[in-house]
Scaffold this motif. Structure first.
Motif, PDB file in Angstrom:
ATOM      1  N   THR A  30     -20.479   1.959  19.975  1.00 13.69           N
ATOM      2  CA  THR A  30     -19.119   1.500  19.604  1.00 13.69           C
ATOM      3  C   THR A  30     -19.211   0.113  19.572  1.00 13.69           C
ATOM      4  O   THR A  30     -19.593  -0.367  20.748  1.00 13.69           O
ATOM      5  N   VAL A  31     -18.741  -0.702  18.521  1.00 11.04           N
ATOM      6  CA  VAL A  31     -18.588  -1.856  18.805  1.00 11.04           C
ATOM      7  C   VAL A  31     -17.394  -2.578  18.449  1.00 11.04           C
ATOM      8  O   VAL A  31     -16.444  -1.892  17.800  1.00 11.04           O
ATOM      9  N   SER A  36     -11.488  -5.291  15.833  1.00 14.46           N
ATOM     10  CA  SER A  36     -11.605  -3.829  15.248  1.00 14.46           C
ATOM     11  C   SER A  36     -12.447  -3.076  16.109  1.00 14.46           C
ATOM     12  O   SER A  36     -13.671  -3.757  16.646  1.00 14.46           O
ATOM     13  N   ILE A  37     -12.378  -1.783  16.200  1.00 14.07           N
ATOM     14  CA  ILE A  37     -13.415  -1.045  16.777  1.00 14.07           C
ATOM     15  C   ILE A  37     -14.150  -0.089  15.722  1.00 14.07           C
ATOM     16  O   ILE A  37     -13.378   0.404  14.929  1.00 14.07           O
ATOM     17  N   ALA A  93     -19.584   6.023  10.285  1.00 14.59           N
ATOM     18  CA  ALA A  93     -18.742   5.229  10.989  1.00 14.59           C
ATOM     19  C   ALA A  93     -17.029   5.386  10.929  1.00 14.59           C
ATOM     20  O   ALA A  93     -16.663   6.005   9.857  1.00 14.59           O
ATOM     21  N   LYS A  94     -16.522   5.169  12.081  1.00 13.05           N
ATOM     22  CA  LYS A  94     -14.990   5.218  11.983  1.00 13.05           C
ATOM     23  C   LYS A  94     -14.533   3.978  12.287  1.00 13.05           C
ATOM     24  O   LYS A  94     -15.049   3.597  13.645  1.00 13.05           O
ATOM     25  N   LEU A  95     -13.319   3.508  11.769  1.00  8.15           N
ATOM     26  CA  LEU A  95     -12.686   2.372  12.248  1.00  8.15           C
ATOM     27  C   LEU A  95     -11.519   2.850  12.869  1.00  8.15           C
ATOM     28  O   LEU A  95     -10.710   3.696  12.500  1.00  8.15           O
ATOM     29  N   PHE A  96     -11.121   2.359  13.990  1.00  8.17           N
ATOM     30  CA  PHE A  96      -9.889   2.607  14.925  1.00  8.17           C
ATOM     31  C   PHE A  96      -8.934   1.517  14.762  1.00  8.17           C
ATOM     32  O   PHE A  96      -9.297   0.355  15.069  1.00  8.17           O
ATOM     33  N   ASP A  97      -7.555   2.164  14.596  1.00  7.75           N
ATOM     34  CA  ASP A  97      -6.699   1.261  14.825  1.00  7.75           C
ATOM     35  C   ASP A  97      -5.671   1.170  16.252  1.00  7.75           C
ATOM     36  O   ASP A  97      -6.388   2.198  17.100  1.00  7.75           O
ATOM     37  N   GLU A  98      -4.922   0.539  16.550  1.00  8.60           N
ATOM     38  CA  GLU A  98      -4.481   0.296  17.750  1.00  8.60           C
ATOM     39  C   GLU A  98      -3.871   1.541  18.257  1.00  8.60           C
ATOM     40  O   GLU A  98      -3.758   1.866  19.661  1.00  8.60           O
ATOM     41  N   VAL A 126     -16.449   6.515  20.118  1.00  7.07           N
ATOM     42  CA  VAL A 126     -14.767   6.842  20.457  1.00  7.07           C
ATOM     43  C   VAL A 126     -14.372   8.208  19.815  1.00  7.07           C
ATOM     44  O   VAL A 126     -14.795   8.058  18.383  1.00  7.07           O
ATOM     45  N   LYS A 127     -13.824   8.760  20.235  1.00  5.39           N
ATOM     46  CA  LYS A 127     -13.070  10.106  19.642  1.00  5.39           C
ATOM     47  C   LYS A 127     -11.751   9.746  19.271  1.00  5.39           C
ATOM     48  O   LYS A 127     -10.912   8.982  19.756  1.00  5.39           O
ATOM     49  N   GLU A 128     -11.151  10.295  18.054  1.00  2.61           N
ATOM     50  CA  GLU A 128      -9.864   9.835  17.734  1.00  2.61           C
ATOM     51  C   GLU A 128      -9.134  10.707  18.828  1.00  2.61           C
ATOM     52  O   GLU A 128      -9.114  11.879  19.087  1.00  2.61           O
ATOM     53  N   SER A 129      -7.731  10.134  18.979  1.00  3.50           N
ATOM     54  CA  SER A 129      -6.772  10.573  19.759  1.00  3.50           C
ATOM     55  C   SER A 129      -5.945  11.581  19.211  1.00  3.50           C
ATOM     56  O   SER A 129      -5.886  11.836  17.614  1.00  3.50           O
TER      57      SER A 129
END
Length: 130
Positions: A30-31, A36-37, A93-98, A126-129
């Protein structure tokens, strides 16, 4: 100059080199890039080019040119040429928002970013909430 990034993380660069040296080797990573994550599997450049070129239809002239350029890039890497490492490649790849929501939420996405733009990283995804 203050505020200008010009250093690459040596440890992250070593991890990229390991992925570049072995096409089947991946690392969950995870970067953080400019706030952005991005999370997924770190892959080598050759694998990235090989998988990315498959998105282009060789029956279309515009796509065929892009496909051939990507194929040449992959062939160059497979021939043993070791260019300077300037990019990081992530599969799935997944981009995570706040809020913790992943974009895209479905599908397998290849992501490519400038190594010197990475602010930080950790091993693991990171896993999606819920």
């Amino acid at each position: 100059m203050p505020g200008i990034k010009n250093e690459k993380d040596v440890i992250l660069q070593m991890m990229i080199e390991a992925c570049n040296d072995n096409e089947d080797y991946t690392l969950p990573v995870t970067v953080n890039v400019n706030g952005s994550i991005i999370s997924g599997d770190l892959i080598g450049a050759e694998r990235y080019f090989t998988e990315f070129k498959e998105a282009f239809n060789t029956d279309l002239d515009a796509d065929k040119g892009i496909y051939e350029s990507l194929e040449k890039a992959a062939d160059k890497l497979s021939s043993g040429e070791e260019p300077e490492i300037n990019y990081i490649h992530i599969a799935g790849a997944k981009l995570f928002d706040e809020s913790g929501t992943a974009l895209p939420s479905k599908g397998d996405v290849l992501w490519r970013g400038k190594l010197k733009e990475v602010d930080g990283f950790f091993l693991g995804k990171v896993k999606e909430s819920s």
